[in-house]
Design a protein around this motif. Structure first.
Motif, mmCIF file in Angstrom:
data_model
loop_
_atom_site.group_PDB
_atom_site.id
_atom_site.type_symbol
_atom_site.label_atom_id
_atom_site.label_comp_id
_atom_site.label_asym_id
_atom_site.label_seq_id
_atom_site.Cartn_x
_atom_site.Cartn_y
_atom_site.Cartn_z
ATOM 1 N N PHE A 127 0.867 -0.699 0.175
ATOM 2 C CA PHE A 127 0.095 0.478 -0.088
ATOM 3 C C PHE A 127 1.297 1.607 -0.548
ATOM 4 N N GLU A 128 0.677 1.805 -0.793
ATOM 5 C CA GLU A 128 1.401 3.583 -1.231
ATOM 6 C C GLU A 128 0.695 4.317 -1.292
ATOM 7 N N THR A 129 0.835 5.666 -0.197
ATOM 8 C CA THR A 129 0.127 6.711 -0.401
ATOM 9 C C THR A 129 0.488 8.105 -0.817
ATOM 10 N N ARG A 222 -11.996 10.450 -4.200
ATOM 11 C CA ARG A 222 -13.662 10.541 -3.598
ATOM 12 C C ARG A 222 -14.227 9.974 -3.032
ATOM 13 N N GLU A 223 -13.114 9.085 -2.284
ATOM 14 C CA GLU A 223 -13.407 8.077 -0.798
ATOM 15 C C GLU A 223 -13.862 8.524 0.356
ATOM 16 N N GLY A 224 -12.638 9.918 0.383
ATOM 17 C CA GLY A 224 -12.597 10.565 1.063
ATOM 18 C C GLY A 224 -11.061 10.122 2.857
ATOM 19 N N ALA A 225 -11.884 9.886 3.869
ATOM 20 C CA ALA A 225 -10.843 8.531 4.895
ATOM 21 C C ALA A 225 -10.835 7.779 4.862
ATOM 22 N N TYR A 226 -10.120 7.104 4.717
ATOM 23 C CA TYR A 226 -10.281 6.162 4.993
ATOM 24 C C TYR A 226 -8.653 4.917 6.033
ATOM 25 N N ALA A 227 -9.163 3.718 5.875
ATOM 26 C CA ALA A 227 -7.851 2.914 6.817
ATOM 27 C C ALA A 227 -6.523 3.027 6.855
ATOM 28 N N SER A 228 -5.384 3.352 7.464
ATOM 29 C CA SER A 228 -4.437 3.948 7.249
ATOM 30 C C SER A 228 -3.820 4.427 6.248
ATOM 31 N N MET A 229 -4.700 5.465 5.797
ATOM 32 C CA MET A 229 -4.235 6.747 4.672
ATOM 33 C C MET A 229 -2.533 7.437 5.175
ATOM 34 N N LEU A 230 -2.049 7.121 6.333
ATOM 35 C CA LEU A 230 -1.152 7.904 6.657
ATOM 36 C C LEU A 230 -0.282 7.351 6.610
ATOM 37 N N SER A 231 -0.441 5.400 6.433
ATOM 38 C CA SER A 231 1.037 5.150 6.654
ATOM 39 C C SER A 231 1.145 4.170 5.945
ATOM 40 N N ARG A 262 -1.324 -10.137 11.129
ATOM 41 C CA ARG A 262 -3.010 -10.559 10.658
ATOM 42 C C ARG A 262 -3.351 -8.857 10.951
ATOM 43 N N ARG A 263 -3.132 -8.005 11.854
ATOM 44 C CA ARG A 263 -4.210 -6.406 11.788
ATOM 45 C C ARG A 263 -4.024 -5.836 11.024
ATOM 46 N N CYS A 264 -2.606 -5.924 10.275
ATOM 47 C CA CYS A 264 -2.236 -4.697 8.794
ATOM 48 C C CYS A 264 -2.601 -5.615 7.143
ATOM 49 N N THR A 265 -2.969 -7.359 7.616
ATOM 50 C CA THR A 265 -4.074 -7.888 6.467
ATOM 51 C C THR A 265 -5.780 -7.756 6.527
ATOM 52 N N VAL A 266 -5.666 -7.026 7.312
ATOM 53 C CA VAL A 266 -7.206 -6.448 8.070
ATOM 54 C C VAL A 266 -7.615 -5.087 7.503
ATOM 55 N N VAL A 267 -6.446 -4.657 7.627
ATOM 56 C CA VAL A 267 -6.309 -3.462 6.812
ATOM 57 C C VAL A 267 -6.033 -3.319 5.366
ATOM 58 N N PHE A 268 -5.566 -4.452 4.902
ATOM 59 C CA PHE A 268 -5.244 -4.649 3.838
ATOM 60 C C PHE A 268 -5.956 -4.216 2.852
ATOM 61 N N ASN A 269 -7.172 -5.718 3.279
ATOM 62 C CA ASN A 269 -8.135 -6.029 2.953
ATOM 63 C C ASN A 269 -9.112 -4.854 2.770
ATOM 64 N N SER A 270 -9.041 -3.816 3.557
ATOM 65 C CA SER A 270 -10.512 -2.979 3.544
ATOM 66 C C SER A 270 -9.673 -2.054 2.594
ATOM 67 N N LEU A 271 -8.162 -1.863 2.446
ATOM 68 C CA LEU A 271 -7.742 -0.506 1.370
ATOM 69 C C LEU A 271 -8.557 -0.971 0.262
ATOM 70 N N ARG A 272 -8.194 -2.614 -0.091
ATOM 71 C CA ARG A 272 -8.768 -3.222 -1.331
ATOM 72 C C ARG A 272 -10.602 -2.959 -1.857
ATOM 73 N N ALA A 273 -11.106 -2.774 -0.309
ATOM 74 C CA ALA A 273 -12.447 -2.536 -0.801
ATOM 75 C C ALA A 273 -12.967 -0.924 -0.895
ATOM 76 N N ALA A 274 -12.187 -0.574 -0.231
ATOM 77 C CA ALA A 274 -11.813 1.101 -0.592
ATOM 78 C C ALA A 274 -11.619 1.637 -2.496
ATOM 79 N N ALA A 275 -10.775 0.660 -2.518
ATOM 80 C CA ALA A 275 -10.271 0.960 -3.700
ATOM 81 C C ALA A 275 -11.868 0.866 -4.756
#
Length: 295
Positions: A127-129, A222-231, A262-275
């Protein structure tokens, strides 16, 4: 010591052709063995006559360990299983070898370690910002980034870094590595190297996304704020070992395992859902490329 991972004594350690990966796995095994034996880092270090900081570097996989010192540690930890000891000694020997990147000169140790782990992975989820992931960068894009390093590397050092990055990308072209990349839309708009370089980079992203082993998704503004957007972070998955999370920092790099993965995998799956979907992401990349002022 039943919780310590083992492989058949005298056999090959499949999937561990990267000496860095072997050192990382060996260090993790030694750390677990020490904790199970209820031995402090200071006590273990004293057993092999090194400092506690050196022992922690061994456990982090940053440096290797020689056979006599490894045997001394295993004795201190009460590891008597002959098959397990032989396997760990084999890992220590492999971990002392040099990786392909050694021919490129004196790279930062943190970068060498990441390359070694990446070389052994079967999948990387990244994940890259701000910037295009290194595995997908064109040489001109990489060169433009590295030339702006605050430590002002020499032109020769920049070219070595670009060559290393190009070599890393053979993992993708050979089909050895699967890559899932989620990018913030900002990555597509930041014109690193100028409009022409960026247009070529966006074309390279589109080409990469057409490969069977690469998935590129974009999180739109347009997605606005999302999980881990600062890292930004990277999850490296291996066929023969536990997954690892890598987070690069200005003052140091972090490798995490277990619950953090495990936590980062949950976040990554959330990122994919937002993308956006890969198809819609490709359409966005094409539109942004088409709007660039390139002659």
């Amino acid at each position: 010591m039943s919780r310590v991972h083992r492989t058949p004594a005298g056999g090959t350690i499949t999937g561990m052709e990267s000496p860095t990966f072997v050192r990382f796995q060996l260090g993790a095994q030694l750390r677990k063995a020490r904790e199970q034996a209820d031995v402090t880092a200071e006590e273990a270090a004293a057993a092999i006559e090194v400092t506690a900081s050196t022992l922690r570097r061994i456990e982090a996989g940053r440096v290797g360990i020689k056979g006599p010192a490894l045997n001394a540690l295993l004795d201190r930890y009460g590891v008597t299983d002959a098959e397990l000891r032989d396997t760990l000694l084999s890992m220590a020997r492999t971990g002392k070898q040099r990786g392909w990147w050694a021919k490129y000169g004196d790279l930062p140790s943190s970068y060498r370690q990441y390359i070694g782990l990446e070389s052994a992975a079967e999948e990387v989820q990244t994940f890259e910002t701000l910037v295009v992931p290194g595995l997908l960068q064109t040489p001109a894009y990489s060169r433009a980034m590295m030339a702006e390093d605050a430590f002002e590397p020499s032109p020769e050092a920049v070219e070595r870094r670009v060559a290393v990055r190009t070599h890393r990308q053979e993992l993708i072209s050979s089909g050895k590595l699967r890559l899932v990349a989620v990018l913030d839309e900002a990555v597509l708009h930041r014109q690193i190297g100028g409009a022409a370089v960026m247009a070529d980079q966006l074309t390279a992203l589109l080409d990469a996304g057409s490969r069977w082993n690469v998935t590129v998704q974009v999180i739109p503004f347009r997605e606005g704020a999302y999980a881990s957007m600062l890292s930004s972070f990277h999850i490296l998955n291996f066929a023969d070992g536990p997954s690892v999370v890598y987070i690069e920092g200005l003052t140091g790099d972090l490798y995490a395992e277990g619950e953090d993965v495990r936590r980062c995998t949950v976040v990554f799956n959330s990122l994919r859902a937002a993308a956006l979907s890969p198809t819609d992401s490709a359409a966005m990349i094409k539109a942004i490329r088409g709007a660039l002022p390139v002659e």
